[in-house]
Design a protein around this motif. Structure first.
Motif, PDB file in Angstrom:
ATOM      1  N   SER A  71       0.832  -1.216   0.000  1.00  0.00           N
ATOM      2  CA  SER A  71       0.000   0.000   0.000  1.00  0.00           C
ATOM      3  C   SER A  71       0.861   1.258   0.000  1.00  0.00           C
ATOM      4  O   SER A  71       0.489   2.267  -0.602  1.00  0.00           O
ATOM      5  CB  SER A  71      -0.917   0.019   1.225  1.00  0.00           C
ATOM      6  OG  SER A  71      -1.855  -1.026   1.155  1.00  0.00           O
ATOM      7  N   GLN A 100      -8.522  -0.300  -0.515  1.00  0.00           N
ATOM      8  CA  GLN A 100      -8.957  -1.371   0.361  1.00  0.00           C
ATOM      9  C   GLN A 100     -10.312  -0.919   0.933  1.00  0.00           C
ATOM     10  O   GLN A 100     -10.485   0.256   1.231  1.00  0.00           O
ATOM     11  CB  GLN A 100      -7.934  -1.476   1.509  1.00  0.00           C
ATOM     12  CG  GLN A 100      -7.452  -2.845   1.804  1.00  0.00           C
ATOM     13  CD  GLN A 100      -6.050  -2.818   2.456  1.00  0.00           C
ATOM     14  OE1 GLN A 100      -5.298  -1.856   2.336  1.00  0.00           O
ATOM     15  NE2 GLN A 100      -5.736  -3.879   3.144  1.00  0.00           N
ATOM     16  N   ASP A 147      -6.042  -1.621  -4.659  1.00  0.00           N
ATOM     17  CA  ASP A 147      -5.330  -2.084  -3.468  1.00  0.00           C
ATOM     18  C   ASP A 147      -6.253  -2.983  -2.644  1.00  0.00           C
ATOM     19  O   ASP A 147      -7.109  -2.487  -1.921  1.00  0.00           O
ATOM     20  CB  ASP A 147      -4.857  -0.875  -2.653  1.00  0.00           C
ATOM     21  CG  ASP A 147      -3.974  -1.290  -1.488  1.00  0.00           C
ATOM     22  OD1 ASP A 147      -3.717  -2.499  -1.321  1.00  0.00           O
ATOM     23  OD2 ASP A 147      -3.526  -0.398  -0.743  1.00  0.00           O
TER      24      ASP A 147
HETATM   25 MG    MG Z   1      -2.067  -2.735   2.247  1.00  0.00          MG
END
Ligand code: MG
Ligand code: ADP
Length: 272
Positions: A49, A99, A179
């Motif tokens: 990330s 995410q 992500d």
């Molecule tokens: Mg991550």
């Protein structure tokens, strides 16, 4: 590789701490070709990330990109962009699905209003024009236009996820970063969304940087895969090689630690 969409060279990122700095990304270099589906895999905490945020210039203190690092998108030096350039750059060059993206929609705005916000921020588009464009975009992800008047809570998780992807595609980005976009969804919905992304990238020609800790899922959708371990990129290879002939010990260990795809399915068939 001729004219990659993304070119990362010697990227090092530290988190500055009171006592000591944490080296989250260590001298990472890789390219993503135009139209390529590139996967970045590795255990939680290995720096995936941190790289995604740096490419989108969404990182902030305490993250510090070390001198000598280079990130080029379409040949442009991302780390040198000023605020005005950045505003144009985000969404139109690089769009990022985070995410838990299914929760990133604004709960008090209709889906239509959320498309309008993104479209209007980048061009002088009228409300009816924006609605027509949003209808087209929803069609890409297989969602009926009636949903434009719905609020996020009236849509399922998988549907919200596809809406976020449609919004990300609104300004025709050259690179879509995802992500761990599907970790909160069940396996069937995950696969459907990734297949849809794959069709769209061939149709629209964008590249994908797909991040996950799920190597099994990644091998099914990626052209090439990079494997990260504790901030370092330890192996980059085409997906089949990563699957059949992993080179690095860590890649082999990652496979060994994963439940066997086929074994698991067989086992499930016999479960009453
Ligand atoms: Mg991550
Ligand atoms: P991944 O996405 O692969 O799970 P991250 O890029 O989120 O990993 O994090 C990489 C490492 O950097 C982790 O060890 C994490 O604890 C650390 N880290 C992430 N964000 C911060 C922060 N804001 N401050 C300090 N350390 C951080």
């Amino acid at each position: 590789m001729s004219d990659p969409i993304l070119s990362i060279r010697n990227l090092s990122i530290d988190y500055i701490g009171a006592k000591e700095d944490f080296h989250a990304v260590k001298d990472v270099s890789f390219d993503i070709a135009s139209g390529e589906f590139f996967g970045l895999a590795g255990e939680s905490g290995c720096g995936k990330s941190t790289i995604a945020f740096a490419i989108s210039r969404l990182h902030g203190p305490p993250a510090l990109i070390r001198t000598g690092s280079q990130i080029l998108v379409g040949g442009r030096d991302v780390l040198a962009l000023d605020e005005d350039d950045l505003r144009r750059f985000r969404w139109s060059e690089v769009a990022m699905v985070f995410q838990s993206a299914m929760n990133s929609l604004n709960p008090v705005l209709t889906i239509e209003a959320q498309f309008y916000d993104v479209l209007r921020a980048h061009s002088k588009i009228s409300r009816p024009e924006a609605r027509a464009r949003a209808t087209e975009l929803l069609k890409l992800v297989d969602i009926a236009p009636e949903r434009l008047d719905a609020y996020p809570h009236q849509c399922s998780g998988g549907m919200r996820q596809r809406i976020v992807i449609a919004i990300c595609l609104a300004l025709r980005p050259k690179l879509l970063i995802m992500d761990e976009p599907t970790t909160a969804l069940d396996v069937v919905v995950q696969r459907e969304i990734l297949q849809r992304i794959d069709v769209l990238r061939k149709q629209l020609g964008f590249s994908v940087l797909f991040i996950t800790h799920d190597l099994g899922l990644m091998v099914q959708v990626s052209d090439r895969i990079g494997i990260m371990l504790e901030g370092e990129l330890v192996e980059v290879n085409d997906a089949q090689t990563i699957y059949r002939h992993p080179q690095h010990d860590y890649t082999k260990r990652l496979w060994a630690s994963m439940p066997k795809l086929h074994g698991q399915q067989t086992a499930r068939e016999f479960t009453p």
